[in-house]
Design an enzyme around this catalytic site. Structure first.
Site, short mmCIF file in Angstrom:
data_model
loop_
_atom_site.label_atom_id
_atom_site.label_comp_id
_atom_site.label_asym_id
_atom_site.label_seq_id
_atom_site.Cartn_x
_atom_site.Cartn_y
_atom_site.Cartn_z
N ASP A 115 -3.78 7.97 7.51
CA ASP A 115 -4.74 7.26 8.39
C ASP A 115 -3.80 6.67 9.26
O ASP A 115 -2.70 7.01 9.63
CB ASP A 115 -5.27 6.43 7.49
CG ASP A 115 -4.66 5.38 6.62
OD1 ASP A 115 -3.49 5.01 7.00
OD2 ASP A 115 -5.38 4.92 5.77
N HIS B 45 -0.81 5.18 7.02
CA HIS B 45 -0.08 5.59 5.86
C HIS B 45 0.19 7.18 6.00
O HIS B 45 -0.65 7.70 6.55
CB HIS B 45 -1.05 5.28 4.67
CG HIS B 45 -1.35 3.79 4.47
ND1 HIS B 45 -2.47 3.28 5.08
CD2 HIS B 45 -0.74 2.77 4.04
CE1 HIS B 45 -2.33 1.93 4.91
NE2 HIS B 45 -1.21 1.53 4.14
N SER C 271 1.00 -1.27 0.17
CA SER C 271 -0.05 0.21 -0.03
C SER C 271 0.83 1.22 0.03
O SER C 271 0.20 2.15 -0.50
CB SER C 271 -0.91 -0.05 1.21
OG SER C 271 -0.25 -0.38 2.37
#
Ligand SMILES: *[C@@H]1O[C@H](CO)[C@@H](O)[C@H](O)[C@H]1NC(C)=O
Ligand SMILES: *[C@@H]1O[C@H](CO)[C@@H](O)[C@H](O)[C@H]1NC(C)=O
Ligand SMILES: *[C@@H]1O[C@H](CO)[C@@H](O)[C@H](O)[C@H]1NC(C)=O
Ligand SMILES: *[C@@H]1O[C@H](CO)[C@@H](O)[C@H](O)[C@H]1NC(C)=O
Length: 376
Positions: A340, A343, A46
């Site tokens: 978040d 991240h 990610s």
């Protein structure tokens, strides 16, 4: 804010010009087009996924194609797990390349993949077991690269295709999900095998993929070690008795992983003629920002901008794609290191990308990415 907005607008204008001019000249002379620049191939999780998970059959927990993801630069949720651009987006910009598209994104232009492709998938690990069935593992990413490699050779001719492959830079961020997986999903993994053996598997599988890319002609590798995600907002709430402390069981594995990764890269350089790498010490660059946010222009280094609960460490950003589910969103994202629970914000990604690109040797070495791109 204002000036970075202008810069990004210039960048997008540039991208459009490049794509228009490439459409114009590709039919006449597509070989000329690709001789000038090194392409960028991106592998990982990610931290690098520019939207591949939008196109696979998976859960919204490993996707972020909903608001407020993408609010800053793109102004729509592209699938990147951030408010804006990711590290590879900045690297592409610094290398004068257009945005590197996700491998699975339907494409309707002519210069498909000659500037590179992004194979990364949120949740992916170096081990096929990690989030198996929900993500594109590193092994499958390699298989997808092989298809692109074959396609490039058939489209550009064997010699030119090989040149593109050998001039290209291969950028990796992988391993973190493997380390997290036993703690977040399947605790029985580390009951049947020692921590050390487990980390050996992770680094061993990464090394195998580096070797296979090398065997296909790749020579220039950019690699991030594993950052201090034991101290990410999500990790600060894992141990209910020590809210706010880094999650120690993961700390140990990350340290072990980073030592073994460095050894593996030194070994590859010794064994494989022409193998060159830029290892970014992401552990140091991110730790510095978590511990001294104000030194880097952040007000908040521990609490996420988007999420809920203490440190906004519960991963509810965007209601996980369900509009009616509530979550907190900060007012000014540029004050935050983490977007978040896990991240980084675009602003943080840009700072890290700059260090990867032109960082001094004590943070990115033995080459930095700029030097790798400039090599023939
Ligand atoms: C958890 O890990 C164990 C040991 O590796 C494995 O046998 C089992 O199938 C895994 N369970 C799940 C639900 O993935
Ligand atoms: C790769 O990982 C698998 C487990 O997924 C393990 O059995 C294998 O030994 C690993 N390979 C290397 C070279 O470490
Ligand atoms: C947001 O935060 C940044 C950095 O602290 C600051 O420079 C900027 O003025 C803030 N913007 C608003 C709208 O408050
Ligand atoms: C790396 O070197 C620079 C000077 O070139 C210095 O400012 C910086 O603190 C050093 N970073 C680390 C992590 O040692």
């Amino acid at each position: 804010m204002e000036s970075s907005q202008i810069v990004s607008n210039i960048f997008f204008a540039y991208t459009i010009i490049i794509s228009i001019s490439s459409i114009n000249c590709i039919d006449n002379n597509n070989k000329k087009l690709v001789t000038k620049q090194s392409a960028l191939f991106v592998f990982g999780d990610s931290v690098f996924d520019a939207g591949n998970n939008n196109y696979i059959d998976t859960r919204s927990s490993v996707r972020s194609n909903y608001w407020p993801y993408g609010q800053t630069t793109f102004k729509y949720p592209t699938g990147r797990v951030s408010d804006g651009r990711l590290i590879p987006d900045f690297i592409a910009e610094y290398a004068w390349l257009p945005l590197i598209p996700p491998n699975l994104q339907p494409y309707n232009g002519n210069n498909q993949f000659t500037y590179g492709v992004n194979f990364a998938s949120g949740g992916a690990g170096a081990l096929v077991e990690t989030f198996s069935g929900l993500v594109i593992s590193l092994r499958t990413q390699l298989n997808n690269f092989k298809k692109v490699e074959t396609m490039l050779r058939s489209k550009l001719g064997d010699a030119e295709g090989k040149r593109v492959i050998s001039r290209a830079v291969y950028l990796f961020h992988i391993g973190l999900n493997d380390i997290q997986y036993p703690f977040s999903i399947n605790s029985s993994v580390l009951q049947s095998i020692s921590d050390e053996k487990y980390v050996d598997y992770v680094v061993g599988n990464m090394t195998d993929v580096f070797k296979e890319v090398y065997n296909l002609g790749g020579r220039k590798f950019g690699i991030l070690n594993t950052g201090p995600y034991d101290c990410a907002p999500a990790s600060l709430i894992l141990d209910q008795t020590k809210i706010g402390s880094c999650f120690q069981p993961v700390t140990k594995l990350i340290d072990m992983h980073n030592k073994k990764l460095l050894n593996s890269l030194r070994w590859l350089k010794h064994e494989l003629s022409g193998f060159k790498y830029a290892l970014h010490d992401y552990h140091t660059s991110l730790s510095e920002r978590i511990n001294n946010p104000s030194k880097y222009g952040f007000k908040e280094g521990k609490k996420a901008c988007c999420g809920s609960g203490p440190f906004r460490g519960t991963s509810t950003c965007g209601g996980r794609g369900i509009p009616s589910q509530s979550y907190d969103l900060c007012e000014n994202v540029t004050e935050y290191l983490f977007f978040d629970a896990f991240h980084l914000t675009e602003k943080a990604n840009q700072q890290i990308a700059e260090l990867i690109w032109s960082g001094p040797i004590n943070i990115t070495g033995p080459y930095n990415l700029k030097a790798l791109f400039e090599l023939n």
